[in-house]
Scaffold this motif. Structure first.
Motif, PDB file in Angstrom:
ATOM      1  N   VAL A   5     -34.822  15.060   3.460  1.00  0.00           N
ATOM      2  CA  VAL A   5     -34.523  13.939   4.366  1.00  0.00           C
ATOM      3  C   VAL A   5     -34.724  14.385   5.808  1.00  0.00           C
ATOM      4  O   VAL A   5     -35.324  13.667   6.611  1.00  0.00           O
ATOM      5  CB  VAL A   5     -33.084  13.424   4.140  1.00  0.00           C
ATOM      6  CG1 VAL A   5     -32.698  12.395   5.188  1.00  0.00           C
ATOM      7  CG2 VAL A   5     -32.928  12.860   2.747  1.00  0.00           C
ATOM      8  N   LEU A   6     -34.242  15.568   6.114  1.00  0.00           N
ATOM      9  CA  LEU A   6     -34.390  16.104   7.461  1.00  0.00           C
ATOM     10  C   LEU A   6     -35.864  16.341   7.790  1.00  0.00           C
ATOM     11  O   LEU A   6     -36.326  16.003   8.884  1.00  0.00           O
ATOM     12  CB  LEU A   6     -33.598  17.404   7.606  1.00  0.00           C
ATOM     13  CG  LEU A   6     -33.572  18.033   8.986  1.00  0.00           C
ATOM     14  CD1 LEU A   6     -32.952  17.079   9.999  1.00  0.00           C
ATOM     15  CD2 LEU A   6     -32.810  19.339   8.966  1.00  0.00           C
ATOM     16  N   GLU A   7     -36.613  16.898   6.851  1.00  0.00           N
ATOM     17  CA  GLU A   7     -38.046  17.135   7.071  1.00  0.00           C
ATOM     18  C   GLU A   7     -38.793  15.822   7.302  1.00  0.00           C
ATOM     19  O   GLU A   7     -39.665  15.738   8.167  1.00  0.00           O
ATOM     20  CB  GLU A   7     -38.654  17.875   5.878  1.00  0.00           C
ATOM     21  CG  GLU A   7     -38.227  19.322   5.792  1.00  0.00           C
ATOM     22  CD  GLU A   7     -38.713  20.001   4.525  1.00  0.00           C
ATOM     23  OE1 GLU A   7     -39.065  19.293   3.541  1.00  0.00           O
ATOM     24  OE2 GLU A   7     -38.725  21.244   4.493  1.00  0.00           O
ATOM     25  N   LYS A   8     -38.429  14.786   6.563  1.00  0.00           N
ATOM     26  CA  LYS A   8     -39.060  13.478   6.732  1.00  0.00           C
ATOM     27  C   LYS A   8     -38.784  12.944   8.127  1.00  0.00           C
ATOM     28  O   LYS A   8     -39.678  12.429   8.796  1.00  0.00           O
ATOM     29  CB  LYS A   8     -38.540  12.505   5.676  1.00  0.00           C
ATOM     30  CG  LYS A   8     -39.159  11.139   5.754  1.00  0.00           C
ATOM     31  CD  LYS A   8     -38.632  10.213   4.666  1.00  0.00           C
ATOM     32  CE  LYS A   8     -39.244   8.829   4.811  1.00  0.00           C
ATOM     33  NZ  LYS A   8     -38.716   7.895   3.818  1.00  0.00           N
ATOM     34  N   ARG A   9     -37.555  13.081   8.583  1.00  0.00           N
ATOM     35  CA  ARG A   9     -37.179  12.602   9.923  1.00  0.00           C
ATOM     36  C   ARG A   9     -37.933  13.368  10.999  1.00  0.00           C
ATOM     37  O   ARG A   9     -38.409  12.786  11.966  1.00  0.00           O
ATOM     38  CB  ARG A   9     -35.664  12.742  10.131  1.00  0.00           C
ATOM     39  CG  ARG A   9     -35.178  12.237  11.441  1.00  0.00           C
ATOM     40  CD  ARG A   9     -35.283  10.718  11.527  1.00  0.00           C
ATOM     41  NE  ARG A   9     -34.799  10.303  12.826  1.00  0.00           N
ATOM     42  CZ  ARG A   9     -35.422   9.454  13.617  1.00  0.00           C
ATOM     43  NH1 ARG A   9     -36.513   8.865  13.227  1.00  0.00           N
ATOM     44  NH2 ARG A   9     -34.930   9.156  14.787  1.00  0.00           N
ATOM     45  N   VAL A  10     -38.073  14.673  10.834  1.00  0.00           N
ATOM     46  CA  VAL A  10     -38.817  15.494  11.793  1.00  0.00           C
ATOM     47  C   VAL A  10     -40.274  15.038  11.845  1.00  0.00           C
ATOM     48  O   VAL A  10     -40.859  14.922  12.930  1.00  0.00           O
ATOM     49  CB  VAL A  10     -38.709  16.997  11.441  1.00  0.00           C
ATOM     50  CG1 VAL A  10     -39.697  17.823  12.234  1.00  0.00           C
ATOM     51  CG2 VAL A  10     -37.291  17.493  11.681  1.00  0.00           C
ATOM     52  N   CYS A  11     -40.857  14.742  10.699  1.00  0.00           N
ATOM     53  CA  CYS A  11     -42.243  14.261  10.663  1.00  0.00           C
ATOM     54  C   CYS A  11     -42.377  12.926  11.389  1.00  0.00           C
ATOM     55  O   CYS A  11     -43.347  12.698  12.114  1.00  0.00           O
ATOM     56  CB  CYS A  11     -42.733  14.131   9.230  1.00  0.00           C
ATOM     57  SG  CYS A  11     -43.032  15.718   8.435  1.00  0.00           S
ATOM     58  N   GLU A  12     -41.400  12.044  11.205  1.00  0.00           N
ATOM     59  CA  GLU A  12     -41.423  10.752  11.897  1.00  0.00           C
ATOM     60  C   GLU A  12     -41.358  10.954  13.410  1.00  0.00           C
ATOM     61  O   GLU A  12     -42.079  10.291  14.165  1.00  0.00           O
ATOM     62  CB  GLU A  12     -40.250   9.883  11.442  1.00  0.00           C
ATOM     63  CG  GLU A  12     -40.351   9.401  10.023  1.00  0.00           C
ATOM     64  CD  GLU A  12     -39.072   8.747   9.525  1.00  0.00           C
ATOM     65  OE1 GLU A  12     -38.089   8.663  10.295  1.00  0.00           O
ATOM     66  OE2 GLU A  12     -39.050   8.311   8.369  1.00  0.00           O
ATOM     67  N   ILE A  13     -40.504  11.866  13.843  1.00  0.00           N
ATOM     68  CA  ILE A  13     -40.362  12.137  15.270  1.00  0.00           C
ATOM     69  C   ILE A  13     -41.654  12.725  15.825  1.00  0.00           C
ATOM     70  O   ILE A  13     -42.121  12.323  16.893  1.00  0.00           O
ATOM     71  CB  ILE A  13     -39.163  13.070  15.535  1.00  0.00           C
ATOM     72  CG1 ILE A  13     -37.856  12.322  15.230  1.00  0.00           C
ATOM     73  CG2 ILE A  13     -39.160  13.592  16.970  1.00  0.00           C
ATOM     74  CD1 ILE A  13     -36.629  13.202  15.202  1.00  0.00           C
ATOM     75  N   LYS A  14     -42.257  13.678  15.101  1.00  0.00           N
ATOM     76  CA  LYS A  14     -43.521  14.273  15.546  1.00  0.00           C
ATOM     77  C   LYS A  14     -44.602  13.204  15.687  1.00  0.00           C
ATOM     78  O   LYS A  14     -45.360  13.200  16.657  1.00  0.00           O
ATOM     79  CB  LYS A  14     -43.985  15.344  14.561  1.00  0.00           C
ATOM     80  CG  LYS A  14     -43.245  16.646  14.662  1.00  0.00           C
ATOM     81  CD  LYS A  14     -43.814  17.638  13.661  1.00  0.00           C
ATOM     82  CE  LYS A  14     -43.118  18.961  13.707  1.00  0.00           C
ATOM     83  NZ  LYS A  14     -43.669  19.904  12.716  1.00  0.00           N
ATOM     84  N   LYS A  15     -44.657  12.302  14.721  1.00  0.00           N
ATOM     85  CA  LYS A  15     -45.655  11.229  14.754  1.00  0.00           C
ATOM     86  C   LYS A  15     -45.440  10.344  15.980  1.00  0.00           C
ATOM     87  O   LYS A  15     -46.394  10.002  16.678  1.00  0.00           O
ATOM     88  CB  LYS A  15     -45.565  10.395  13.479  1.00  0.00           C
ATOM     89  CG  LYS A  15     -46.578   9.290  13.399  1.00  0.00           C
ATOM     90  CD  LYS A  15     -46.439   8.511  12.097  1.00  0.00           C
ATOM     91  CE  LYS A  15     -47.393   7.340  12.065  1.00  0.00           C
ATOM     92  NZ  LYS A  15     -47.231   6.537  10.857  1.00  0.00           N
TER      93      LYS A  15
END
Length: 79
Positions: A5-15
């Motif tokens: 879940v945390l990794e998904k959120r980090v990817c969203e933020i990077k995008k």
């Protein structure tokens, strides 16, 4: 907290950051944003920046806690 879940959120933020950087580049090229060396910071700019910073701090403070320390998350990610 689940690491995925945390990794998904980090990817969203990077995008989102990449989208914003592209938008800033477009605005600079089109002349809608002056290059920093040519622009003068006005009092209104400072007030606007302070207000943005205040709203960002407020939003950060309203976020629920992660449930674990950043150090623990990094260590779990290394395993």
């Amino acid at each position: 907290m689940d690491l995925s879940v945390l990794e998904k959120r980090v990817c969203e933020i990077k995008k989102r950051v990449q989208e914003l950087l592209r938008e800033i580049g477009f605005l600079k090229k089109s002349g809608q944003i002056a290059h920093p060396q040519y622009s003068a910071v006005t009092d209104a700019d400072m007030v606007r920046q302070r207000e943005i910073a205040r709203r960002m701090r407020e939003a950060r403070d309203k976020m629920p806690p992660l449930g674990m320390s950043i150090k623990a998350m990094v260590e779990d990610g290394r395993e």
